[in-house]
Design a protein around this motif. Structure first.
Motif, PDB file in Angstrom:
ATOM      1  N   LEU A 130       0.843  -1.191   0.000  1.00 40.79           N
ATOM      2  CA  LEU A 130       0.000   0.000   0.000  1.00 40.79           C
ATOM      3  C   LEU A 130       0.885   1.251   0.000  1.00 40.79           C
ATOM      4  N   TYR A 131       0.261   2.370  -0.278  1.00 43.99           N
ATOM      5  CA  TYR A 131       0.976   3.648  -0.276  1.00 43.99           C
ATOM      6  C   TYR A 131       0.525   4.483   0.912  1.00 43.99           C
ATOM      7  N   MET A 179     -13.268   6.056   1.926  1.00 44.78           N
ATOM      8  CA  MET A 179     -12.878   6.334   0.544  1.00 44.78           C
ATOM      9  C   MET A 179     -12.405   5.050  -0.150  1.00 44.78           C
ATOM     10  N   PRO A 180     -12.571   4.988  -1.472  1.00 44.76           N
ATOM     11  CA  PRO A 180     -12.147   3.779  -2.184  1.00 44.76           C
ATOM     12  C   PRO A 180     -10.641   3.526  -2.043  1.00 44.76           C
ATOM     13  N   GLY A 181     -10.318   2.282  -1.800  1.00 42.43           N
ATOM     14  CA  GLY A 181      -8.911   1.893  -1.731  1.00 42.43           C
ATOM     15  C   GLY A 181      -8.246   2.160  -0.407  1.00 42.43           C
ATOM     16  N   VAL A 182      -8.895   2.876   0.483  1.00 47.95           N
ATOM     17  CA  VAL A 182      -8.254   3.237   1.751  1.00 47.95           C
ATOM     18  C   VAL A 182      -8.275   2.049   2.699  1.00 47.95           C
ATOM     19  N   VAL A 223      -2.588   8.015   6.282  1.00 51.64           N
ATOM     20  CA  VAL A 223      -3.447   7.017   5.645  1.00 51.64           C
ATOM     21  C   VAL A 223      -2.582   6.048   4.839  1.00 51.64           C
ATOM     22  N   ALA A 224      -3.159   4.850   4.617  1.00 52.74           N
ATOM     23  CA  ALA A 224      -2.561   3.912   3.664  1.00 52.74           C
ATOM     24  C   ALA A 224      -3.661   3.480   2.710  1.00 52.74           C
ATOM     25  N   ALA A 225      -3.353   3.518   1.424  1.00 51.90           N
ATOM     26  CA  ALA A 225      -4.348   3.159   0.420  1.00 51.90           C
ATOM     27  C   ALA A 225      -3.678   2.373  -0.691  1.00 51.90           C
ATOM     28  N   GLU A 226      -4.524   1.820  -1.556  1.00 46.40           N
ATOM     29  CA  GLU A 226      -3.975   0.928  -2.581  1.00 46.40           C
ATOM     30  C   GLU A 226      -3.160   1.650  -3.641  1.00 46.40           C
ATOM     31  N   THR A 227      -3.508   2.897  -3.892  1.00 44.81           N
ATOM     32  CA  THR A 227      -2.669   3.681  -4.815  1.00 44.81           C
ATOM     33  C   THR A 227      -2.276   4.991  -4.130  1.00 44.81           C
ATOM     34  N   TRP A 228      -1.243   5.575  -4.655  1.00 47.89           N
ATOM     35  CA  TRP A 228      -0.755   6.856  -4.137  1.00 47.89           C
ATOM     36  C   TRP A 228      -1.843   7.927  -4.277  1.00 47.89           C
ATOM     37  N   GLU A 229      -2.539   7.903  -5.410  1.00 45.40           N
ATOM     38  CA  GLU A 229      -3.582   8.901  -5.656  1.00 45.40           C
ATOM     39  C   GLU A 229      -4.716   8.754  -4.645  1.00 45.40           C
ATOM     40  N   GLN A 230      -5.084   7.486  -4.369  1.00 43.50           N
ATOM     41  CA  GLN A 230      -6.151   7.259  -3.388  1.00 43.50           C
ATOM     42  C   GLN A 230      -5.722   7.758  -2.004  1.00 43.50           C
TER      43      GLN A 230
END
Lengths: 700, 292
Positions: A42-43, A67-70, A93-100
């Motif tokens: 994760l990012y 939020m999606p991916g979070v 936060v950590a999410a599946e993409t950097w943008e998320q």
């Protein structure tokens, strides 16, 4: 410590091919292709205070969590907490993409109660946001000025400088078990990160593995575990997945450290013949919300000395040591004032320095440097240069410790097939440590540069699973690791010699390993090649550990630099034409990377002299130039001819060289500009408008 | 960066369609070295990014009937190295060669530099000196705007959201039109101008100036021409005194601000000194002085 076949030579970095082909994986690069354990990585991202000082009334992460991916959200400050600078961490936060992850940050609601702040050093000083003065006195202190015939006094200013390593700060964390964690970290200090993180997470240190095989530069701000590492570890644990948390350039500027500014009012008193009598300096500067802006004493001989320093508190990120912390600032002040004194006395500034320099080595270096820059032929007094383009010469002094010490445990393994493996948990912050470790082993084993660069020779560093080693700060790495690796190699060779001795029927203490052969020193033709020797091993490999041993290192180096500049008096643009850098580092281990250290120091010194400086907006409390577009660094075209002279003094042993070359550059350039113009810019960076102000062409 | 849709029209016609369809919601990308940064910093948040295709007329670079046609996607690197531009429009070649880094110049385009409309866009004073004409096209119509009527303010131009800058046309003025360009920046590479000055002078056989252009960058809300200064020069045989007067008039035309790159006072002085330096170099043919 005389030069050998591998020591004191020009050995290209062992990892150069990996670096230039992109095979080298930096913390920024690691992912599941380089480490399968990072699958599903994760990012991470950190929300930071937008205000320079505020109470956090409310922080609400509920929207971000949906939020999606979070995958994980954490508040880092409680409600009611006070933040003290723009850039202070509030939530992560950590999410599946950097943008998320970035989108999730913007969904976190923070209610600030703005509080009064101050980011300007002078204004903060006036407001009384300052420590009580710290005073150091030698001889009769300021009373000593009554012995002086001539006195000069001036105030010199240097800005807050940012470390700007090429690779921004950050960590990548993966939990490999419920209480086992692996951390890739862009760090100067592997074992300290390991131990600090273990404490934070309440784990035994051996359950934490820290890896940094390659790093994109560290100038002091990566010298301890920073806030993002435990944040990444907690996000990772919460999300149940690896987390990569690399800071943006802006975050690096705001929240990872900086080099304090300085305002120094310096007085020097001297006899008519130029003998220094007294020195006084009243200084203040800000390390933001931290302290640490005080400056070192001058390197010249002053019977009477008075130093007074005040730390100013401002709402900016805390300071961190930066390559020879505060020494370049101090040198800029002292060596500028000495040139002002030379002008007043009508003396040659180099002669004035030699007269008052207590260091025998540096007195020699002044002469070497003066000769290399062509001082006698080119130097003309201040104010005698005419025309639109004016050239001038200047110089400055450097001194540093650079010694090493115990604390490294190296391992050298010799295999039956002749290959050699060296292991040590040190880190290479870009200085060429990996190659230095290799040279130490090859030196101890009597191997050749060709062997060093062959597939048979492998060096492993940058991992806390390897033998313990210290941090890379204070230019201490070379003098700390070299003896430990040499010791291990020496011991391993002694074991190998036992088998060779038996085979040749020669006592082991008569055997010498040199140039890839082990032979009888009384009968050099009687011997074995390295490969023949290692084939005698009864087991697959022999291995020895080594520790730092005394007698191979020294400390205390001297240096000086000369700069030639050309100033366009119509535009104020300063071009550095040439720098001569004369430095001592005891025994040179690798001439190539030693010269690189000097070139790097001079380059960063040019940058400090002409370009760098943090700009804070006192009205908003924010940094104006927190990016590399507006915070300018020297580029390739700003780097002039740099003539590196390394004094070879093998008898002094290994001494570090990373920091001393940055110390005198700005002073030498400032003196050269003053020499060219006949007027002085007493504030760094020496920008074109300051040059024209000094010339009286632009109102100040 | 925010999420956005990306369109890649194949040719001029499709580009005009997309531009018409998306209007203000869309942004044209012709290299992206400014646009992407603006989007990363949240300064621009287009719903759709429309990439201008690498086809004619966007890639045109040729001379026809005394007119040099430069497509909007021609890169700074092409302008820097093209033999045609180097020979016929050296001032543009030089200005383009001072933009950013090699990598940026490989990507950044003349169309982007113009439409971004930064007061510090390095090619803009050069294009002002060259009397460049901008071809703005939209579905069903085409108009030509002289570059000195294009800029309204920082990042603001007369271009309508559905209009596409297809190409730049520059008349070739011949050998007697002498140009000079100077980019003043603290770093000699990869830096933004503190001041840009471009001049062009057309002298007749008697040594009198028939026509003159003086253009300035980074010293006003838009790149500007110093018209009073130009007028003062016309019809005159240049002397040191005249050049000094002209440089003072150029200074009068500027309205610099103080920012992190330089103070207003410094910029103000530099407009005078650099205009004087360039005119002296071009007209009095004295040995060039100064360096970058």
């Amino acid at each position: 410590m005389a030069a050998t076949q591998v020591r004191g030579q020009r050995i290209p970095r062992l990892d150069a091919p990996a670096k230039v082909t992109g095979r080298a994986k930096y913390t920024y690069d690691v992912d599941q292709t380089s480490d399968p354990r990072l699958k599903g990585m994760l990012y991470g991202a950190i929300l930071r205070s937008r205000l320079p000082r505020a109470r956090i009334r409310r922080i609400d992460t509920s929207k971000a969590e949906k939020m999606p991916g979070v995958r994980a959200v954490m508040s880092l400050v409680g409600e009611g907490a006070e933040v003290q600078y723009a850039g202070e961490a509030l939530a992560a936060v950590a999410a599946e993409t950097w943008e998320q992850a970035k989108d999730a940050l913007s969904a976190i609601e923070v209610e600030y109660e703005p509080l009064p702040f101050e980011v300007d050093t002078d204004r903060a000083y006036e407001k009384g946001l300052r420590s009580s003065p710290r005073v150091e006195r030698r001889g009769r202190g300021e009373d000593g000025f009554d012995e002086a015939d001539v006195v000069v006094e001036a105030t010199y200013r240097t800005p807050v400088q940012i470390h700007t390593p090429l690779e921004t700060h950050g960590s990548v964390v993966v939990w490999t078990g419920p209480s086992q964690v692996v951390v890739y970290d862009s760090t100067q200090v592997l074992f300290s990160v390991r131990d600090s993180l273990a404490r934070e997470l309440n784990l035994p240190p051996e359950n934490v593995q820290v890896i940094c095989e390659y790093m994109g530069g560290g100038f002091g701000s990566k010298l301890w575990m920073q806030h993002y590492t435990p944040i990444a570890a907690r996000l990772s644990r919460k999300a149940g997945a690896p987390v990569k948390l690399m800071l943006s350039r802006e975050e690096d500027f705001l929240a990872t450290g900086n080099n304090p500014d300085a305002v120094q009012t310096i007085r020097i008193g001297a006899k008519k013949d130029g003998t220094f009598v007294a020195f006084s300096r009243r200084s203040y500067g800000t390390g933001g919300v931290g302290g640490g802006a005080d400056l070192p004493a001058p390197v010249y001989r002053f019977p009477h000395l008075y130093l007074e320093h005040v730390d100013v508190t401002t709402n900016a990120g805390p300071a961190a040591p930066l390559r020879a912390p505060k020494w370049p600032q101090a040198a800029f002040g002292v060596d500028s004032a000495i040139d002002e004194l030379a002008a007043k006395l009508g003396m040659d500034p180099v002669e004035l320095r030699i007269k008052n320099d207590p260091s025998e080595i540096r007195r020699k270096e002044w002469q070497i440097g003066a000769e290399r820059i062509g001082w006698k032929e080119k130097w003309r007094p201040w104010g005698s240069h005419k025309g639109v383009l004016r050239r001038g010469l200047g110089c400055g002094a450097s001194a540093w410790g650079g010694g090493g010490g115990p604390g490294s445990v190296a391992e050298v393994e010799i295999f039956r097939d002749g290959s050699v493996v060296v292991r040590l948990g040190t880190q290479d912050i870009g200085t060429g440590t990996k190659t230095v470790v290799g040279i130490a082993a090859a030196d101890g084993l009597g191997l050749t540069p060709e062997f060093l660069r062959s597939d048979q020779f492998r060096v492993y560093i940058g991992d806390t699973r390897l033998g313990r080693s210290g941090g890379s700060g204070g230019s201490t790495t070379a003098a700390s690791v070299y003896p430990a690796v040499y010791d291990a190699a020496d011991k391993a060779l002694a074991r190998l010699k036992e088998f060779v001795a038996k085979k040749l029927g020669v006592p082991a203490d008569r055997l010498v390993s040199q140039g890839g052969r082990i032979f009888d020193k009384q009968n050099p033709t009687k011997g074995l090649t390295w490969g023949e020797a290692t084939r005698l091993l009864p087991t697959e490999a022999i291995s020895q550990r080594g520790e730092w041993r005394p007698g191979m290192t020294g400390s205390g180096v001297a240096g000086c630099q000369f700069a030639e500049v050309e100033v366009d008096t119509e535009t104020g643009i300063v071009r550095v034409v040439k720098v001569v850098a004369v430095h001592d580092c005891g025994a040179v281990i690798n001439r190539l990377t030693a010269e690189s250290q000097v070139i790097g120091g001079v380059t960063q010194g040019i940058s400090f002299a002409l370009l760098e400086g943090r700009l804070m907006d006192w009205q908003t409390g924010l940094m104006i130039n927190a990016d590399l577009e507006n915070y300018k660094l020297a580029g390739a075209f700003e780097v002039p001819e740099i003539d590196v002279v390394l004094l070879d003094m093998p008898e002094r042993g290994v001494i570090g060289l990373g920091e001393p070359p940055i110390i005198p550059t700005a002073a030498a350039i400032a003196n050269a500009v003053a020499n060219a113009l006949g007027v002085r810019v007493r504030e760094l960076p020496i920008t074109p408008d300051k040059v024209l102000k000094a010339l009286g062409k632009v109102p100040s | 960066m925010h999420s956005f849709d990306y369109r890649a029209p194949k040719d001029l016609e499709e580009t005009l369609e997309e531009a018409a369809h998306w209007g203000e919601k869309g942004r044209l990308l012709a290299g992206g070295t400014d646009l992407i940064l603006f989007m990363e910093r949240g300064r621009l948040r287009p719903e759709v990014v429309i990439e201008v295709p690498r086809t004619e007329p966007f890639t045109t670079l040729e001379e026809t009937n005394g007119m040099i046609r430069i497509g909007a996607r021609v890169t700074m690197g092409q302008l820097e190295h093209s033999p045609l531009i180097r020979e016929k429009l050296p001032v543009l070649s030089q200005a383009a060669g001072e933009v950013g880094s090699v990598q940026i110049r490989n990507l950044a385009t003349i169309g982007g530099n113009i439409v971004t409309a930064s007061p510090a866009g390095d090619t803009l004073p050069a294009l002002l000196v060259l009397d460049a004409q901008l071809m703005l096209q939209k579905k069903g119509s085409l108009r030509t705007v002289p570059i000195d009527q294009f800029f309204l303010g920082p990042g603001q131009t007369v271009r309508e959201p559905d209009e596409v800058l297809t190409e730049v046309r520059v008349p070739v003025k011949g050998d007697r039109f002498v140009t000079q360009f100077y980019k003043l920046a603290v770093r000699s590479y990869m830096d933004i101008a503190i001041v840009d000055v471009a001049i062009g002078v057309y002298t007749n056989g008697d040594g009198a100036v028939e026509d003159a252009r003086i253009a300035l960058g980074s010293v006003a809300p838009t790149p500007i021409r110093a018209r009073e200064a130009e007028e003062r020069l016309k019809g005159q045989v240049p002397t040191e005194t005249l050049i000094d007067e002209v440089a003072l008039l150029a200074q009068k035309a500027s309205s610099p601000i103080t920012d992190q790159r330089g103070s207003a006072e410094y910029r103000w002085l530099m407009v005078y000194r650099l205009t004087k330096r360039l005119l002296t170099n071009a007209l009095l043919n004295s040995s060039a002085s100064g360096h970058r």
